[in-house]
Design a protein around this motif. Structure first.
Motif, PDB file in Angstrom:
ATOM      1  N   ALA A  43       0.833  -1.640  -0.032  1.00  0.00           N
ATOM      2  CA  ALA A  43      -0.098   0.019   0.205  1.00  0.00           C
ATOM      3  C   ALA A  43       0.467   1.684  -0.187  1.00  0.00           C
ATOM      4  CB  ALA A  43      -1.624  -0.207   1.418  1.00  0.00           C
ATOM      5  N   ALA A  44       2.112   1.353   0.976  1.00  0.00           N
ATOM      6  CA  ALA A  44       2.604   2.325   1.165  1.00  0.00           C
ATOM      7  C   ALA A  44       3.399   2.657  -0.199  1.00  0.00           C
ATOM      8  CB  ALA A  44       3.600   2.408   2.145  1.00  0.00           C
ATOM      9  N   SER A  45       3.886   1.712  -0.733  1.00  0.00           N
ATOM     10  CA  SER A  45       4.970   1.383  -2.132  1.00  0.00           C
ATOM     11  C   SER A  45       3.825   2.063  -3.335  1.00  0.00           C
ATOM     12  CB  SER A  45       5.833  -0.037  -2.681  1.00  0.00           C
ATOM     13  OG  SER A  45       6.299  -0.266  -1.718  1.00  0.00           O
ATOM     14  N   LEU A  46       2.826   1.376  -3.611  1.00  0.00           N
ATOM     15  CA  LEU A  46       1.711   1.811  -4.625  1.00  0.00           C
ATOM     16  C   LEU A  46       1.379   3.186  -4.398  1.00  0.00           C
ATOM     17  CD1 LEU A  46       0.662  -1.258  -5.259  1.00  0.00           C
ATOM     18  CD2 LEU A  46       2.053  -0.517  -6.440  1.00  0.00           C
ATOM     19  N   VAL A  47       0.794   3.211  -3.416  1.00  0.00           N
ATOM     20  CA  VAL A  47       0.115   5.022  -3.060  1.00  0.00           C
ATOM     21  C   VAL A  47       1.196   6.084  -3.755  1.00  0.00           C
ATOM     22  CG1 VAL A  47      -1.109   6.065  -1.674  1.00  0.00           C
ATOM     23  CG2 VAL A  47      -1.812   4.474  -1.980  1.00  0.00           C
ATOM     24  N   GLY A  48       2.426   5.595  -2.423  1.00  0.00           N
ATOM     25  CA  GLY A  48       3.767   6.509  -2.707  1.00  0.00           C
ATOM     26  C   GLY A  48       3.664   7.272  -3.991  1.00  0.00           C
ATOM     27  N   VAL A  49       4.634   6.695  -4.934  1.00  0.00           N
ATOM     28  CA  VAL A  49       4.878   5.990  -6.147  1.00  0.00           C
ATOM     29  C   VAL A  49       3.844   6.885  -7.271  1.00  0.00           C
ATOM     30  CG1 VAL A  49       5.445   4.531  -8.242  1.00  0.00           C
ATOM     31  CG2 VAL A  49       6.363   4.411  -5.852  1.00  0.00           C
ATOM     32  N   ALA A  50       2.146   6.156  -7.212  1.00  0.00           N
ATOM     33  CA  ALA A  50       1.676   7.313  -8.115  1.00  0.00           C
ATOM     34  C   ALA A  50       1.319   8.109  -7.660  1.00  0.00           C
ATOM     35  CB  ALA A  50       0.150   6.546  -7.502  1.00  0.00           C
ATOM     36  N   LEU A  51       1.622   8.867  -6.085  1.00  0.00           N
ATOM     37  CA  LEU A  51       1.577   9.987  -5.419  1.00  0.00           C
ATOM     38  C   LEU A  51       2.360  11.251  -6.154  1.00  0.00           C
ATOM     39  CD1 LEU A  51      -0.001  10.059  -2.110  1.00  0.00           C
ATOM     40  CD2 LEU A  51      -1.112  10.936  -3.913  1.00  0.00           C
ATOM     41  N   TYR A 109       5.760   5.542   6.067  1.00  0.00           N
ATOM     42  CA  TYR A 109       6.134   5.418   5.040  1.00  0.00           C
ATOM     43  C   TYR A 109       5.274   6.255   3.779  1.00  0.00           C
ATOM     44  CZ  TYR A 109       7.738   2.587   8.397  1.00  0.00           C
ATOM     45  OH  TYR A 109       8.222   2.022   9.410  1.00  0.00           O
ATOM     46  N   MET A 110       4.357   6.143   3.091  1.00  0.00           N
ATOM     47  CA  MET A 110       4.009   6.277   2.156  1.00  0.00           C
ATOM     48  C   MET A 110       4.306   7.859   1.565  1.00  0.00           C
ATOM     49  SD  MET A 110       0.143   6.790   1.592  1.00  0.00           S
ATOM     50  CE  MET A 110      -0.207   5.300   2.503  1.00  0.00           C
ATOM     51  N   GLY A 111       4.657   8.838   2.822  1.00  0.00           N
ATOM     52  CA  GLY A 111       4.693   9.941   2.425  1.00  0.00           C
ATOM     53  C   GLY A 111       6.048  10.396   2.000  1.00  0.00           C
TER      54      GLY A 111
END
Length: 307
Positions: A108-116, A186-188
């Motif tokens: 979740a952190a990787s996909l959402v963070g990279v997409a953002l 970690y998403m940020g």
């Protein structure tokens, strides 16, 4: 590449060995022990218990026996506090739980963070860019040990939408809040690193050449800019996976998932040396393996690298 992997594995063995030795002596030099309490045991009873677990032997002999059992039998020994349970049983019960929601949090952190990060870089200085940056800052300001109680107060006590704890076989309603609490920290960072890297790549000469040739924007982003953009992100994702697993300690405590983090904290409080060492070795081995996989992925993203 094979020679590089073999060299890394050969280096990993003494690294984990030094980790075990250092952890062993640090835990034994600390005051107290697994059988000390407010009401001390009679000396004869304490001597019998220590003899049963081999704690009456010199430290070097205890360390040698421990390493021998691990290497030869892959046996971390019995728990000193939890009766009739071995460290292998405790790890086998708790680690799959931590690994399940830890992996989901990592994805979740990787996909959402990279997409953002990509969206913010493509729409630079627009509302989407400002929204992504603001969301990343807010996520960094709320680590998992703060996000956990906030989620429980909001979705359990106030709204009554989700259960406040437990595991129940890993059903989705029990996974949502632990995954959110563990991934937002970690998403940020992932979004920020991706955004900075994408902005740098989009201003590179080869991207200007691709635009001058008339290539469509989608082709420029996905075929030319994506791989070099993800290079610093991949370097950061390797340690993040380990951080997510070790950071599950707070999530286990707040949501009572029954994961390995809860056993780790309780063993630290009760001086259960065997459980502490077993979990330490597990996390150390995971760190070595994940770092190796990160280096291999880095080489795949950038073929110019030669090990």
């Amino acid at each position: 590449m094979l020679a590089y992997v073999v060299r890394r594995l050969l280096v990993a063995i003494p690294t984990i060995l030094l980790l075990v030795i250092a952890s062993f002596f640090l835990m034994h030099t600390a005051p107290g022990g697994p059988f000390t309490s407010e009401r001390p045991l009679p000396p004869a009873v304490l001597a019998n218990i220590q003899a049963q677990y081999g704690l009456d032997q010199p430290l070097w002999k205890q360390l040698w026996d421990y390493l021998y059992n691990i290497v030869v039998h892959f046996d971390f020994g019995p728990s000193f506090v939890q009766k009739d349970r071995s460290v292998n049983d405790i790890i086998a019960r708790g680690f799959p739980i931590s690994l399940t929601y830890g992996t989901l949090s990592f994805l979740a952190a990787s996909l959402v963070g990279v997409a953002l990060g990509i969206a913010a870089a493509i729409r630079h200085n627009t509302w989407l860019d400002y929204f992504a940056v603001s969301l990343g800052i807010a996520a960094q300001a709320l680590p998992n040990f703060i996000m956990g109680p906030i989620l429980i107060l909001t979705f359990t006590l106030w709204l009554g939408l989700l259960p406040g704890g437990g595991w129940n076989g890993g059903q989705w309603e029990y996974l949502i809040m632990p995954v959110i609490a563990l991934s937002t920290s970690y998403m940020g960072n992932i979004a920020r690193i991706t955004r900075s890297s994408m902005l740098e790549i989009l201003n590179s000469n080869f991207i200007r050449t691709a635009r001058a040739k008339g290539l469509p924007t989608r082709s420029i982003i996905w075929r030319h800019a994506m791989k070099p953009t993800l290079l610093p992100v991949v370097s950061y994702l390797g340690p993040v996976f380990v951080y997510v697993l070790t950071g599950s300690v707070f999530v286990d405590l707040y949501f009572s998932t029954g994961g390995l983090g809860q056993s780790y904290v309780s063993s630290a409080l009760t001086r259960d040396y065997a459980v502490l060492l077993g979990v330490t070795i597990l996390y150390g081995a995971l760190t070595v393996v994940v770092n190796l996989l990160t280096d291999l992925a880095y080489a795949w993203f950038d073929p110019k690298i030669r090990y």
